[in-house]
Design an enzyme around this catalytic site. Structure first.
Site, PDB file in Angstrom:
ATOM      1  N   ASP A  29      25.683 -23.895  29.397  1.00  0.00           N
ATOM      2  CA  ASP A  29      26.082 -24.270  28.040  1.00  0.00           C
ATOM      3  C   ASP A  29      25.619 -25.702  27.779  1.00  0.00           C
ATOM      4  O   ASP A  29      25.728 -26.575  28.631  1.00  0.00           O
ATOM      5  CB  ASP A  29      27.599 -24.156  27.877  1.00  0.00           C
ATOM      6  CG  ASP A  29      28.019 -24.170  26.424  1.00  0.00           C
ATOM      7  OD1 ASP A  29      28.512 -23.137  25.937  1.00  0.00           O
ATOM      8  OD2 ASP A  29      27.858 -25.229  25.752  1.00  0.00           O
ATOM      9  N   HIS A  99      28.531 -13.342  23.594  1.00  0.00           N
ATOM     10  CA  HIS A  99      28.319 -14.109  24.834  1.00  0.00           C
ATOM     11  C   HIS A  99      29.640 -14.301  25.542  1.00  0.00           C
ATOM     12  O   HIS A  99      30.703 -14.333  24.914  1.00  0.00           O
ATOM     13  CB  HIS A  99      27.679 -15.468  24.521  1.00  0.00           C
ATOM     14  CG  HIS A  99      28.412 -16.257  23.479  1.00  0.00           C
ATOM     15  ND1 HIS A  99      28.236 -16.035  22.131  1.00  0.00           N
ATOM     16  CD2 HIS A  99      29.325 -17.241  23.578  1.00  0.00           C
ATOM     17  CE1 HIS A  99      29.010 -16.861  21.439  1.00  0.00           C
ATOM     18  NE2 HIS A  99      29.699 -17.601  22.299  1.00  0.00           N
ATOM     19  N   HIS A 101      31.556 -16.933  28.008  1.00  0.00           N
ATOM     20  CA  HIS A 101      31.616 -18.251  28.640  1.00  0.00           C
ATOM     21  C   HIS A 101      32.198 -18.080  30.040  1.00  0.00           C
ATOM     22  O   HIS A 101      33.143 -17.302  30.229  1.00  0.00           O
ATOM     23  CB  HIS A 101      32.580 -19.170  27.890  1.00  0.00           C
ATOM     24  CG  HIS A 101      32.205 -19.512  26.490  1.00  0.00           C
ATOM     25  ND1 HIS A 101      31.658 -20.721  26.144  1.00  0.00           N
ATOM     26  CD2 HIS A 101      32.322 -18.806  25.331  1.00  0.00           C
ATOM     27  CE1 HIS A 101      31.454 -20.758  24.824  1.00  0.00           C
ATOM     28  NE2 HIS A 101      31.852 -19.616  24.313  1.00  0.00           N
TER      29      HIS A 101
HETATM   30  P1  AMP Z   1      31.132 -19.884  20.734  1.00  0.00           P
HETATM   31  O1  AMP Z   1      31.859 -21.017  20.043  1.00  0.00           O
HETATM   32  O2  AMP Z   1      31.999 -19.018  21.567  1.00  0.00           O
HETATM   33  O3  AMP Z   1      30.284 -19.114  19.757  1.00  0.00           O
HETATM   34  O4  AMP Z   1      30.169 -20.595  21.774  1.00  0.00           O
HETATM   35  C1  AMP Z   1      28.852 -20.943  21.513  1.00  0.00           C
HETATM   36  C2  AMP Z   1      28.425 -21.810  22.679  1.00  0.00           C
HETATM   37  O5  AMP Z   1      27.015 -21.844  22.700  1.00  0.00           O
HETATM   38  C3  AMP Z   1      28.915 -23.263  22.590  1.00  0.00           C
HETATM   39  O6  AMP Z   1      29.661 -23.558  23.761  1.00  0.00           O
HETATM   40  C4  AMP Z   1      27.619 -24.064  22.510  1.00  0.00           C
HETATM   41  O7  AMP Z   1      27.701 -25.285  23.213  1.00  0.00           O
HETATM   42  C5  AMP Z   1      26.606 -23.111  23.134  1.00  0.00           C
HETATM   43  N1  AMP Z   1      25.231 -23.261  22.686  1.00  0.00           N
HETATM   44  C6  AMP Z   1      24.770 -23.209  21.416  1.00  0.00           C
HETATM   45  N2  AMP Z   1      23.428 -23.344  21.397  1.00  0.00           N
HETATM   46  C7  AMP Z   1      23.032 -23.469  22.685  1.00  0.00           C
HETATM   47  C8  AMP Z   1      21.763 -23.656  23.323  1.00  0.00           C
HETATM   48  N3  AMP Z   1      20.622 -23.716  22.620  1.00  0.00           N
HETATM   49  N4  AMP Z   1      21.746 -23.758  24.681  1.00  0.00           N
HETATM   50  C9  AMP Z   1      22.887 -23.687  25.398  1.00  0.00           C
HETATM   51  N5  AMP Z   1      24.101 -23.513  24.846  1.00  0.00           N
HETATM   52  C10 AMP Z   1      24.186 -23.410  23.519  1.00  0.00           C
END
Ligand code: AMP
Ligand code: ZN
Length: 113
Positions: A29, A99, A101
Site C-alpha cells: 500500500d 481489494h 488490505h
Molecule cells: P480503500 O480505502 O479500502 O479503497 O483502500 C484503497 C487503498 O489503496 C488505500 O490504502 C491507498 O493507500 C491504496 N492505494 C491507492 N492507490 C495506490 C497505488 N497506486 N499503489 C499502492 N496503493 C495504492
C-alpha cells in the site's frame, strides 16, 4: 476503464509487487497504516464485494490462501494480522476495484474507526 488497480494488475503503473500469479496480485500500500500493509486484488476487475458473482468463489478463496502463504513467508502468522475489505461509501472504499488490505506488525485497535 480508468481503474488504478487494473493498471497496476497490467503493469501499466508501477507498484511494489510482493506476489503475483495468473489470477491475483499483491503489492505494498502506498500509504501504509502499519509496518506491514499490502493489498491483494483479483486481476479481473470486480467493483466490490457487492458485485461478486458465484463464479468468483474460487478466486476469493484463492486470495485468502495467498494471504495465508504471504503472511507465513513474512513470519507474521504467529503474532497475527488483519484482513480488511472495505465496501462502498460507508465501508470507506476509495478505490472501486475490490481489494483486501493486510496489516501486520503492530497491535491493531478494535473496533475500527
Ligand atoms: P480503500 O480505502 O479500502 O479503497 O483502500 C484503497 C487503498 O489503496 C488505500 O490504502 C491507498 O493507500 C491504496 N492505494 C491507492 N492507490 C495506490 C497505488 N497506486 N499503489 C499502492 N496503493 C495504492
Ligand atoms: Zn479495476
Amino acid at each position: 476503464m480508468d481503474c488504478v488497480f487494473c493498471k497496476i494488475a497490467k503493469g501499466e503503473i508501477p507498484s511494489e509487487i510482493i506476489y503475483e500469479d495468473d489470477k491475483v496480485i499483491a503489492f505494498k500500500d502506498q500509504d501504509p497504516q502499519a509496518p506491514i500493509h499490502f493489498l491483494v486484488i483479483p486481476k479481473k476487475h470486480i467493483d466490490s464485494n457487492d458485485t461478486l458473482t458465484d463464479e468468483d468463489s474460487f478466486l476469493i478463496s484463492h486470495i485468502f490462501t495467498v494471504i495465508r502463504d504471504i503472511c507465513r513467508k513474512l513470519k507474521v502468522n504467529q503474532d497475527g494480522y488483519r484482513i480488511v475489505n472495505n465496501v462502498g461509501e460507508d465501508g470507506g472504499q476509495t478505490v472501486k476495484h475490490m481489494h483486501f488490505h493486510v496489516l501486520a506488525k503492530r497491535s491493531l485497535n478494535w473496533p475500527p474507526g
